[in-house]
Design an enzyme around this catalytic site. Sequence first.
Site, PDB file in Angstrom:
ATOM      1  CB  CYS A   1      -6.731  21.693   4.708  1.00  0.00           C
ATOM      2  SG  CYS A   1      -5.652  22.293   3.375  1.00  0.00           S
TER       3      CYS A   1
ATOM      4  CB  CYS B   1      -7.816  23.624  -3.251  1.00  0.00           C
ATOM      5  SG  CYS B   1      -9.087  23.293  -1.982  1.00  0.00           S
TER       6      CYS B   1
HETATM    7 FE1  FES Z   1      -7.575  22.549  -0.324  1.00  0.00          FE
HETATM    8 FE2  FES Z   1      -5.999  21.220   1.331  1.00  0.00          FE
HETATM    9  S1  FES Z   1      -5.818  22.402  -0.497  1.00  0.00           S
HETATM   10  S2  FES Z   1      -8.264  21.417   1.529  1.00  0.00           S
END
Ligand code: FES
Length: 147
Positions: A103, A33
């Site tokens: 996360c 991400c």
């Molecule tokens: Fe990767 Fe939240 S989307 S840390």
Amino acid sequence: MYSEKVMDHFNNPRNMGEIENASGVGTVGNAKCGDIMRMYLDIDDNNVIQDVKFKTFGCGAAVATSSMATELVKGKTVQEALEVTNKAVMEALDGLPPVKVHCSLLAEEAIHAALWDYAEKNNITIEGLEKPVNDISEKEEEVEEEY
Ligand code: FES
């Protein structure tokens, strides 16, 4: 979708910033991400975390989990801080949606990375602390299967 606690920590993050000459600094990211989290720990001679600050370049859940993680480790000993897992952070936030579980892993790993840095600087071994990874996206798959 998000609990009130998550929204509160996202809107009013606790302990955001940095500590100059910190006892330990840890940075971890997630290549998938692209989010990055950095934790700063100020640890006294009795191994107690006197202060903690974070900087997160990431999504809202990453900000909320870092904020909650700092609250959970502040005032704790190094050993107690090791017990602050991503699960503990999520529980303290009244949960996270399944796609956001990773996360919280970033928060746990950033604390471990800062503790690792502290141990290296002081030439000590912290029992139970494994060498942190820079990119948590590999670990993430194992965790998501559990939820
Ligand atoms: Fe990767 Fe939240 S989307 S840390």
